[in-house]
Design an enzyme around this catalytic site. Structure first.
Site, mmCIF file in Angstrom:
data_model
loop_
_atom_site.group_PDB
_atom_site.id
_atom_site.type_symbol
_atom_site.label_atom_id
_atom_site.label_comp_id
_atom_site.label_asym_id
_atom_site.label_seq_id
_atom_site.Cartn_x
_atom_site.Cartn_y
_atom_site.Cartn_z
ATOM 1 N N PRO A 10 0.483 -1.128 -0.010
ATOM 2 C CG PRO A 10 -0.095 -1.005 1.908
ATOM 3 C CD PRO A 10 0.563 -2.159 1.148
ATOM 4 C CG ASN A 11 -0.089 4.381 1.385
ATOM 5 O OD1 ASN A 11 -1.169 5.007 0.802
ATOM 6 N ND2 ASN A 11 -0.225 3.747 2.575
ATOM 7 N NE ARG A 18 3.964 6.472 1.584
ATOM 8 C CZ ARG A 18 4.193 5.354 1.785
ATOM 9 N NH1 ARG A 18 4.840 4.637 1.004
ATOM 10 N NH2 ARG A 18 4.142 4.941 3.146
ATOM 11 C CE1 TYR A 23 9.086 4.750 2.769
ATOM 12 C CE2 TYR A 23 7.513 6.591 2.708
ATOM 13 C CZ TYR A 23 8.010 5.287 3.302
ATOM 14 O OH TYR A 23 7.497 4.920 4.477
ATOM 15 C CG ASN A 75 8.536 -2.269 0.252
ATOM 16 O OD1 ASN A 75 7.951 -2.180 1.266
ATOM 17 N ND2 ASN A 75 8.836 -1.170 -0.189
ATOM 18 C CB ALA A 78 1.417 0.136 6.111
ATOM 19 C CG HIS A 81 5.534 -2.401 10.117
ATOM 20 N ND1 HIS A 81 6.979 -2.738 10.128
ATOM 21 C CD2 HIS A 81 5.180 -1.149 9.110
ATOM 22 C CE1 HIS A 81 7.371 -1.722 9.370
ATOM 23 N NE2 HIS A 81 6.618 -0.979 8.685
ATOM 24 C CG ASP A 88 -0.358 -17.376 8.124
ATOM 25 O OD1 ASP A 88 0.670 -17.504 8.840
ATOM 26 O OD2 ASP A 88 -1.635 -17.306 8.792
ATOM 27 C CD GLU A 99 11.116 -7.876 5.635
ATOM 28 O OE1 GLU A 99 11.531 -8.756 6.019
ATOM 29 O OE2 GLU A 99 10.459 -6.784 6.181
ATOM 30 C CG HIS A 101 11.275 -2.411 4.321
ATOM 31 N ND1 HIS A 101 9.730 -2.457 4.203
ATOM 32 C CD2 HIS A 101 11.723 -3.785 4.859
ATOM 33 C CE1 HIS A 101 9.668 -3.494 4.760
ATOM 34 N NE2 HIS A 101 10.377 -4.356 5.079
ATOM 35 C CG LEU A 102 11.714 1.808 -1.409
ATOM 36 C CD1 LEU A 102 10.042 2.692 -1.351
ATOM 37 C CD2 LEU A 102 12.290 2.363 -2.652
ATOM 38 C CB SER A 103 12.731 4.246 4.555
ATOM 39 O OG SER A 103 11.521 3.597 5.190
ATOM 40 N NE ARG A 108 10.256 5.754 8.244
ATOM 41 C CZ ARG A 108 9.241 5.725 7.505
ATOM 42 N NH1 ARG A 108 9.335 4.745 6.547
ATOM 43 N NH2 ARG A 108 8.103 6.425 7.449
ATOM 44 N NE ARG A 112 7.229 4.172 9.815
ATOM 45 C CZ ARG A 112 5.965 4.118 9.075
ATOM 46 N NH1 ARG A 112 5.735 3.120 8.301
ATOM 47 N NH2 ARG A 112 5.245 5.293 9.218
HETATM 48 C C1 DQA Z 1 8.287 0.961 3.684
HETATM 49 C C2 DQA Z 1 8.345 0.970 5.124
HETATM 50 C C3 DQA Z 1 7.086 0.956 5.732
HETATM 51 O O1 DQA Z 1 7.290 0.908 7.248
HETATM 52 C C4 DQA Z 1 5.984 1.809 5.501
HETATM 53 O O2 DQA Z 1 4.731 1.578 5.998
HETATM 54 C C5 DQA Z 1 6.246 2.063 3.909
HETATM 55 C C6 DQA Z 1 7.140 1.825 3.095
HETATM 56 C C7 DQA Z 1 9.695 1.084 2.835
HETATM 57 O O3 DQA Z 1 9.812 0.772 1.666
HETATM 58 O O4 DQA Z 1 10.425 1.872 3.469
HETATM 59 O O5 DQA Z 1 4.849 2.301 3.265
HETATM 60 O O6 DQA Z 1 8.095 -0.452 3.523
#
Ligand code: DQA
Length: 147
Positions: A10-11, A18, A23, A75, A78, A81, A88, A99, A101-103, A108, A112
């Site tokens: 998501p997002n 964003r 990011y 990735n 959200a 977490h 599953d 896995e 993650h950009l950040s 953080r 997270r």
């Molecule tokens: C994220 C880190 C997550 O905590 C966050 O909710 C995201 C992006 C990242 O790529 O850094 O939406 O997965």
């Protein structure tokens, strides 16, 4: 050719607009285009998928098994977490995964710092921006080296 699936949660469809300090400025379409190019160079068949819905991500992971996907780069955003369902689903298909993650999630907020999937994936790449997806593709390639 190995088939790899990249799933973004998501997002992440809003990348580039964003919270660009966290990011980056590239949008997901640009990143996916570059990833497609790179995948071709290293002889990987790549599919990219993004959804804002937990159930759609679960269904995509379930289908991957029947769509000859050999490796998943995920990735979950959200849902990283919170999602027992995504965990599953990954466990049920038994497809090796990384896995991304950009950040750097450990730099953080505390909520997270915990990932629902970090103990069931091969590894985690966090904090390197979009480069993380490219490194994960390299790792996927290496994983099947010699096959
Ligand atoms: C994220 C880190 C997550 O905590 C966050 O909710 C995201 C992006 C990242 O790529 O850094 O939406 O997965």
């Amino acid at each position: 050719m190995i088939k790899v699936l990249i799933i973004n949660g998501p997002n992440l469809n809003l990348l580039g607009e964003r919270e660009t300090d966290k990011y980056g400025k590239d949008n997901l379409e640009e990143i996916n285009l570059q990833l497609q190019k790179y995948a071709m160079e290293i002889s990987i068949e790549l599919e990219t998928f993004q959804s804002n819905h937990e159930g759609e991500i679960v269904e995509k992971i379930q289908r991957a098994k029947y769509e000859s996907v050999k490796f998943i780069i995920l990735n979950p955003a959200a849902y990283t977490h919170t999602s027992v369902a995504i965990r599953d689903a990954l466990l049920s298909v038994n497809i090796p995964a990384i896995e991304v993650h950009l950040s750097n999630i450990y730099k953080r907020e505390e909520f997270r710092h915990h990932s629902m999937i970090s103990d069931i994936v091969i590894g985690q790449i966090t904090g390197l921006g979009a480069k993380g997806y490219f490194l994960a593709l390299d790792a996927a390639k290496d994983y099947f080296q010699g096959d």
